[in-house]
Design a protein around this motif. Structure first.
Motif, PDB file in Angstrom:
ATOM      1  N   ALA A 249       0.764  -1.185  -0.023  1.00 50.58           N
ATOM      2  CA  ALA A 249       0.185  -0.092   0.007  1.00 50.58           C
ATOM      3  C   ALA A 249       0.874   1.317   0.091  1.00 50.58           C
ATOM      4  O   ALA A 249       0.787   2.236  -0.630  1.00 50.58           O
ATOM      5  CB  ALA A 249      -0.801   0.115   1.417  1.00 50.58           C
ATOM      6  N   ARG A 250       2.163   1.395   0.672  1.00 56.74           N
ATOM      7  CA  ARG A 250       3.043   2.457   0.505  1.00 56.74           C
ATOM      8  C   ARG A 250       3.458   2.529  -0.578  1.00 56.74           C
ATOM      9  O   ARG A 250       3.466   3.844  -1.004  1.00 56.74           O
ATOM     10  CB  ARG A 250       4.136   2.376   1.717  1.00 56.74           C
ATOM     11  N   ARG A 251       3.796   1.556  -1.488  1.00 58.44           N
ATOM     12  CA  ARG A 251       4.243   1.600  -2.735  1.00 58.44           C
ATOM     13  C   ARG A 251       3.292   2.178  -3.564  1.00 58.44           C
ATOM     14  O   ARG A 251       3.607   3.037  -4.444  1.00 58.44           O
ATOM     15  CB  ARG A 251       4.941   0.317  -2.977  1.00 58.44           C
ATOM     16  N   ARG A 252       2.120   1.778  -3.672  1.00 57.54           N
ATOM     17  CA  ARG A 252       1.004   2.350  -4.384  1.00 57.54           C
ATOM     18  C   ARG A 252       0.955   3.586  -4.099  1.00 57.54           C
ATOM     19  O   ARG A 252       0.680   4.499  -5.203  1.00 57.54           O
ATOM     20  CB  ARG A 252      -0.121   1.510  -4.236  1.00 57.54           C
ATOM     21  N   TYR A 253       1.186   4.142  -3.003  1.00 54.78           N
ATOM     22  CA  TYR A 253       0.730   5.639  -2.597  1.00 54.78           C
ATOM     23  C   TYR A 253       1.516   6.284  -3.149  1.00 54.78           C
ATOM     24  O   TYR A 253       1.470   7.720  -3.644  1.00 54.78           O
ATOM     25  CB  TYR A 253       0.609   5.740  -0.997  1.00 54.78           C
ATOM     26  N   LYS A 254       2.877   5.907  -3.166  1.00 54.48           N
ATOM     27  CA  LYS A 254       3.829   6.877  -3.726  1.00 54.48           C
ATOM     28  C   LYS A 254       3.915   7.049  -5.209  1.00 54.48           C
ATOM     29  O   LYS A 254       4.197   8.201  -5.711  1.00 54.48           O
ATOM     30  CB  LYS A 254       5.269   6.054  -3.568  1.00 54.48           C
ATOM     31  N   SER A 255       3.261   6.162  -5.820  1.00 52.75           N
ATOM     32  CA  SER A 255       2.863   6.328  -7.313  1.00 52.75           C
ATOM     33  C   SER A 255       1.719   6.807  -7.677  1.00 52.75           C
ATOM     34  O   SER A 255       1.474   7.545  -8.808  1.00 52.75           O
ATOM     35  CB  SER A 255       3.279   5.031  -7.882  1.00 52.75           C
ATOM     36  N   THR A 256       0.459   6.628  -6.864  1.00 50.64           N
ATOM     37  CA  THR A 256      -0.730   7.100  -7.050  1.00 50.64           C
ATOM     38  C   THR A 256      -1.132   8.259  -6.432  1.00 50.64           C
ATOM     39  O   THR A 256      -2.037   9.214  -6.857  1.00 50.64           O
ATOM     40  CB  THR A 256      -1.787   5.941  -7.077  1.00 50.64           C
ATOM     41  N   SER A 257      -0.587   8.599  -5.305  1.00 53.75           N
ATOM     42  CA  SER A 257      -1.057   9.724  -4.330  1.00 53.75           C
ATOM     43  C   SER A 257      -2.445   9.538  -4.270  1.00 53.75           C
ATOM     44  O   SER A 257      -3.303  10.417  -3.733  1.00 53.75           O
ATOM     45  CB  SER A 257      -0.857  11.161  -4.866  1.00 53.75           C
ATOM     46  N   ASP A 258      -3.040   8.326  -4.121  1.00 54.51           N
ATOM     47  CA  ASP A 258      -4.485   8.067  -3.877  1.00 54.51           C
ATOM     48  C   ASP A 258      -4.614   8.049  -2.235  1.00 54.51           C
ATOM     49  O   ASP A 258      -4.101   7.073  -1.804  1.00 54.51           O
ATOM     50  CB  ASP A 258      -4.914   6.687  -4.526  1.00 54.51           C
ATOM     51  N   PRO A 259      -5.723   8.712  -2.018  1.00 55.54           N
ATOM     52  CA  PRO A 259      -5.881   8.594  -0.482  1.00 55.54           C
ATOM     53  C   PRO A 259      -6.297   7.188   0.101  1.00 55.54           C
ATOM     54  O   PRO A 259      -6.072   6.998   1.126  1.00 55.54           O
ATOM     55  CB  PRO A 259      -7.009   9.676  -0.122  1.00 55.54           C
ATOM     56  N   ALA A 260      -6.777   6.647  -0.653  1.00 51.26           N
ATOM     57  CA  ALA A 260      -7.289   4.943  -0.364  1.00 51.26           C
ATOM     58  C   ALA A 260      -6.104   4.181  -0.173  1.00 51.26           C
ATOM     59  O   ALA A 260      -6.210   3.443   0.993  1.00 51.26           O
ATOM     60  CB  ALA A 260      -8.235   4.616  -1.414  1.00 51.26           C
ATOM     61  N   ASP A 261      -4.980   4.538  -0.948  1.00 46.30           N
ATOM     62  CA  ASP A 261      -3.768   3.415  -0.721  1.00 46.30           C
ATOM     63  C   ASP A 261      -3.314   4.285   0.613  1.00 46.30           C
ATOM     64  O   ASP A 261      -2.661   3.324   1.260  1.00 46.30           O
ATOM     65  CB  ASP A 261      -2.907   3.834  -1.815  1.00 46.30           C
ATOM     66  N   HIS A 262      -3.111   5.701   0.610  1.00 49.20           N
ATOM     67  CA  HIS A 262      -2.493   6.075   2.081  1.00 49.20           C
ATOM     68  C   HIS A 262      -3.366   5.612   3.281  1.00 49.20           C
ATOM     69  O   HIS A 262      -2.661   5.134   4.216  1.00 49.20           O
ATOM     70  CB  HIS A 262      -2.603   7.675   2.006  1.00 49.20           C
ATOM     71  N   ARG A 263      -4.631   5.393   3.363  1.00 47.67           N
ATOM     72  CA  ARG A 263      -5.470   4.852   4.511  1.00 47.67           C
ATOM     73  C   ARG A 263      -4.959   3.284   4.436  1.00 47.67           C
ATOM     74  O   ARG A 263      -4.814   2.726   5.780  1.00 47.67           O
ATOM     75  CB  ARG A 263      -6.772   4.965   4.260  1.00 47.67           C
ATOM     76  N   ALA A 264      -4.801   2.620   3.293  1.00 44.61           N
ATOM     77  CA  ALA A 264      -4.364   1.273   3.438  1.00 44.61           C
ATOM     78  C   ALA A 264      -2.921   1.039   4.128  1.00 44.61           C
ATOM     79  O   ALA A 264      -2.566  -0.049   4.915  1.00 44.61           O
ATOM     80  CB  ALA A 264      -4.466   0.482   1.941  1.00 44.61           C
ATOM     81  N   ALA A 265      -2.187   1.845   3.794  1.00 43.13           N
ATOM     82  CA  ALA A 265      -0.928   1.786   4.448  1.00 43.13           C
ATOM     83  C   ALA A 265      -0.885   2.190   5.982  1.00 43.13           C
ATOM     84  O   ALA A 265      -0.041   1.646   6.719  1.00 43.13           O
ATOM     85  CB  ALA A 265       0.081   2.859   3.640  1.00 43.13           C
TER      86      ALA A 265
END
Length: 411
Positions: A249-265
């Motif tokens: 989830a942290r890796r996804r957030y770095k590339s997408t900046s999607d708040p959903a990925d941030h919450r998952a991280a």
């Protein structure tokens, strides 16, 4: 039998002596090398040039029973917590080393001539781990936790203490839990699930009605202990899956900046570990015989406390499980760390210990790398209680030996 010994938690809390009237107490806030805030209490008596540092990875030791005993013998005493004191849900031992290091730096800056670590119970392995890492060149210290998180021990000042005292140290939180965990749990989501073939509290397996000693067969003991290791391995695998989920989830957030990925991280993915008070030696006193009373560290009825809320490693993050509570993954293991500890060492074994058994004490003393090491036995239980009603407390007897040992080296 007194009311006190009838309580489920009997024997855990020992009344301390009165501190000398001339002692001066001060409270200090320290900042660790990674920016965490921790606190400690310094007590000083006139003329004290040696300070004894007490610390535990999980507990507040400000009122430890040895504090007034050491002050009365002319030693200053430093008690400090970790960033996880009294709440070990996220206790990572590698971070606790940075907490310990901040305390050691503070004591050196205060000008004490000698600094001695004193580890009681889980504090023993914490300080053995600290001595091991502090004794290494900075570039050879650990750089990651067992969960793979970066840890900068190399960048921290880690003063090496002048001596180490151990009182009733158990072999480490993870090694201890591997002996305590109930392998009869078949569903990690169900606190009452049980495999009857592994149930330590089933008369069919040798359990006797408390307080009568049980009698487990060698075959059952072998099968039970193998199953304990297997349960630890299963929880390790679950913890690592959850660590990987958070990392993804942290890796996804770095590339997408999607708040959903941030919450998952950020989601903690906390583990609930049921039934962790089931060492067979608690109920079968013929195993690892010593003078211990019937029961566990948490009380006289492990068949009940095993199912209760209080216990080791019951509610933890995956990172904390792998670093602290897994006997298969933790770096904080006394036998692993002890060979690197070369400072003068005193090991105080309590004859009625329910966590450090006679064979543990022998192997731990043998493992210490100190050329100057002393092993003494005193009558008492794990927390320093008396071996029997009316007897001196184990803590007071241990304090006499500790004071004599310190005085011969740091007069």
């Amino acid at each position: 039998m007194t009311v006190q010994t009838q309580r489920l938690g009997a024997g855990r809390y020992i009344d301390a002596a009165r501190a000398p009237d001339v002692s001066v107490t001060s409270v200090h806030e320290l900042t660790t090398a990674d920016g965490a805030k921790i606190s400690g209490v310094l007590r000083v008596v006139p003329g004290a040039r040696t300070v004894v540092a007490l610390m535990h990875p999980r507990q507040d030791l400000a009122h430890h029973v040895l504090v007034p005993e050491l002050l009365a013998r002319g030693f200053a005493v430093w008690t400090q917590g970790t960033r996880s004191v009294n709440n070990d849900i996220s206790l990572v031992h590698e971070q606790a080393l940075l907490d310990a290091a901040a305390g050691q730096v503070f004591l050196r800056e205060r000008g004490f001539e000698h600094v001695v670590t004193l580890g009681h119970s889980g504090g023993g392995t914490l300080f053995a781990f600290y001595h091991q890492q502090a004794g290494l060149p900075a570039g050879e210290r650990l750089t990651r936790t067992p969960a793979g998180r970066p840890i900068d021990l190399a960048g921290a000042q880690m003063p090496l203490p002048d001596a180490a005292v151990f009182m009733a140290p158990h072999p480490g939180q993870g090694a201890l839990l591997q002996r305590l965990i109930d392998p009869s749990v078949v569903d990690e989501a169900d606190p009452l699930s049980v495999d009857p073939r592994l149930n330590p509290f089933d008369p069919a397996n040798g359990f006797a009605e408390p307080p009568h000693s049980s009698s487990y067969s060698p075959e059952f003991i072998t099968r039970y202990r193998a199953a304990q290791r297997e349960r630890i391995a299963r929880i390790d695998a679950l913890a690592r899956r959850r660590v990987d989920e958070a990392a993804d989830a942290r890796r996804r957030y770095k590339s997408t900046s999607d708040p959903a990925d941030h919450r998952a991280a950020l989601a903690p993915r906390v583990l609930t570990v049921y039934r962790t008070d089931a060492d067979l030696r608690f109920t079968d006193l013929s195993l690892s015989p010593n003078e211990r009373p019937y029961g566990s560290l948490f009380g006289r009825r492990p068949d009940l406390t095993n199912y209760g809320l209080v216990g080791f490693g019951r509610f933890v993050t995956p990172d904390a499980w792998l670093s602290t509570w897994s006997g298969l993954s933790s770096n904080a293991d006394f036998l692993r760390c002890a060979p690197a500890l070369t400072a003068p060492s005193l090991f105080v074994e309590l004859t009625g210990d329910q966590a450090c058994f006679p064979e543990d004490a022998t192997s731990m003393v043998d493992a210490l790398g100190s050329a100057d090491k002393t092993h003494v036995l005193v009558a008492g239980t794990h927390f320093g209680g008396p071996i029997r009603d009316g007897a001196p407390t184990g803590a007071s007897l241990a304090a006499a030996d500790i004071g004599t040992w310190l005085a011969t080296r740091f007069a």
